[in-house]
Write a protein that holds these residues in place. Structure first.
Motif, PDB file in Angstrom:
ATOM      1  N   LYS A  82      44.077  30.417  44.310  1.00  0.00           N
ATOM      2  CA  LYS A  82      43.603  30.389  45.685  1.00  0.00           C
ATOM      3  C   LYS A  82      42.102  30.208  45.658  1.00  0.00           C
ATOM      4  CE  LYS A  82      47.384  33.021  47.435  1.00  0.00           C
ATOM      5  NZ  LYS A  82      47.927  34.275  47.799  1.00  0.00           N
ATOM      6  N   ILE A  83      41.623  29.411  46.593  1.00  0.00           N
ATOM      7  CA  ILE A  83      40.213  29.085  46.661  1.00  0.00           C
ATOM      8  C   ILE A  83      39.605  29.745  47.893  1.00  0.00           C
ATOM      9  CG2 ILE A  83      38.530  27.197  46.859  1.00  0.00           C
ATOM     10  CD1 ILE A  83      40.110  27.158  44.251  1.00  0.00           C
ATOM     11  N   GLY A 102      34.230  28.183  47.621  1.00  0.00           N
ATOM     12  CA  GLY A 102      34.927  27.277  46.710  1.00  0.00           C
ATOM     13  C   GLY A 102      35.323  27.932  45.405  1.00  0.00           C
ATOM     14  N   PHE A 103      34.948  29.205  45.222  1.00  0.00           N
ATOM     15  CA  PHE A 103      35.328  29.945  44.017  1.00  0.00           C
ATOM     16  C   PHE A 103      36.827  30.236  44.011  1.00  0.00           C
ATOM     17  CE2 PHE A 103      30.896  31.966  43.633  1.00  0.00           C
ATOM     18  CZ  PHE A 103      30.556  31.194  42.537  1.00  0.00           C
ATOM     19  N   PHE A 145      36.057  37.743  41.143  1.00  0.00           N
ATOM     20  CA  PHE A 145      35.524  36.819  42.136  1.00  0.00           C
ATOM     21  C   PHE A 145      34.408  37.436  42.972  1.00  0.00           C
ATOM     22  CE2 PHE A 145      36.073  36.260  46.779  1.00  0.00           C
ATOM     23  CZ  PHE A 145      35.390  35.059  46.928  1.00  0.00           C
ATOM     24  N   LYS A 146      34.628  38.637  43.473  1.00  0.00           N
ATOM     25  CA  LYS A 146      33.639  39.247  44.375  1.00  0.00           C
ATOM     26  C   LYS A 146      32.308  39.510  43.682  1.00  0.00           C
ATOM     27  CE  LYS A 146      36.889  41.318  47.580  1.00  0.00           C
ATOM     28  NZ  LYS A 146      37.429  42.536  48.172  1.00  0.00           N
ATOM     29  N   ILE A 167      31.965  39.690  34.942  1.00  0.00           N
ATOM     30  CA  ILE A 167      31.433  38.365  35.266  1.00  0.00           C
ATOM     31  C   ILE A 167      31.796  37.368  34.161  1.00  0.00           C
ATOM     32  CG2 ILE A 167      29.291  37.024  35.473  1.00  0.00           C
ATOM     33  CD1 ILE A 167      28.131  39.468  36.999  1.00  0.00           C
ATOM     34  N   LEU A 168      31.586  37.760  32.913  1.00  0.00           N
ATOM     35  CA  LEU A 168      31.886  36.865  31.789  1.00  0.00           C
ATOM     36  C   LEU A 168      33.385  36.578  31.682  1.00  0.00           C
ATOM     37  CD1 LEU A 168      29.418  38.285  29.144  1.00  0.00           C
ATOM     38  CD2 LEU A 168      29.290  36.052  30.282  1.00  0.00           C
ATOM     39  N   ASP A 169      34.217  37.593  31.947  1.00  0.00           N
ATOM     40  CA  ASP A 169      35.673  37.387  31.939  1.00  0.00           C
ATOM     41  C   ASP A 169      36.060  36.332  32.971  1.00  0.00           C
ATOM     42  OD1 ASP A 169      35.989  39.338  29.977  1.00  0.00           O
ATOM     43  OD2 ASP A 169      36.725  40.873  31.366  1.00  0.00           O
ATOM     44  N   TYR A 170      35.540  36.483  34.175  1.00  0.00           N
ATOM     45  CA  TYR A 170      35.861  35.555  35.265  1.00  0.00           C
ATOM     46  C   TYR A 170      35.358  34.143  34.948  1.00  0.00           C
ATOM     47  CZ  TYR A 170      35.916  33.423  39.899  1.00  0.00           C
ATOM     48  OH  TYR A 170      36.125  32.575  40.956  1.00  0.00           O
TER      49      TYR A 170
END
Length: 110
Positions: A31-32, A37-38, A44-45, A94-97
């Protein structure tokens, strides 16, 4: 700095093409976020909050790197752009995402 209309149109066309290729590569379950657009997934957040403080989400979306490359990007932004030092758990999220959703793909090397 002045840019010609041809230059701006060319850059915009490249951006639209890149975005279309990226969106077409997503699976139906991805889902975007309509605003950024992420890809909406775990992390995500925090990525949205941390990355869009200084630049648009499109900079991230157009970029590809592995985990090490994303870490180097964070370190460079901390050293050169004034990004704050991150709590290790937040940095890991953050790095995982980024490495999962904006990492290198096999078709990047074809």
């Amino acid at each position: 700095m002045r840019y010609s209309i041809k230059y701006v149109c060319t850059q915009f066309s490249v951006f639209v093409f890149t975005l279309c290729v990226f969106i077409s590569s997503l699976t139906a379950q991805d889902k975007i976020d309509e605003e950024t657009g992420f890809i909406i997934a775990k992390g995500f957040k925090i990525v949205n909050m941390a990355c869009t403080l200084c630049h648009s989400s499109q900079i991230v979306i157009q970029s590809r790197s592995d985990r090490e490359g994303w870490l180097e990007t964070i370190r460079r932004m901390q050293a050169e752009e004034g990004m704050v030092n991150l709590d290790p758990e937040i940095e890991k999220e953050i790095l995982d995402y980024l490495s999962t959703y904006y990492g290198w793909r096999s078709d990047d090397f074809e």
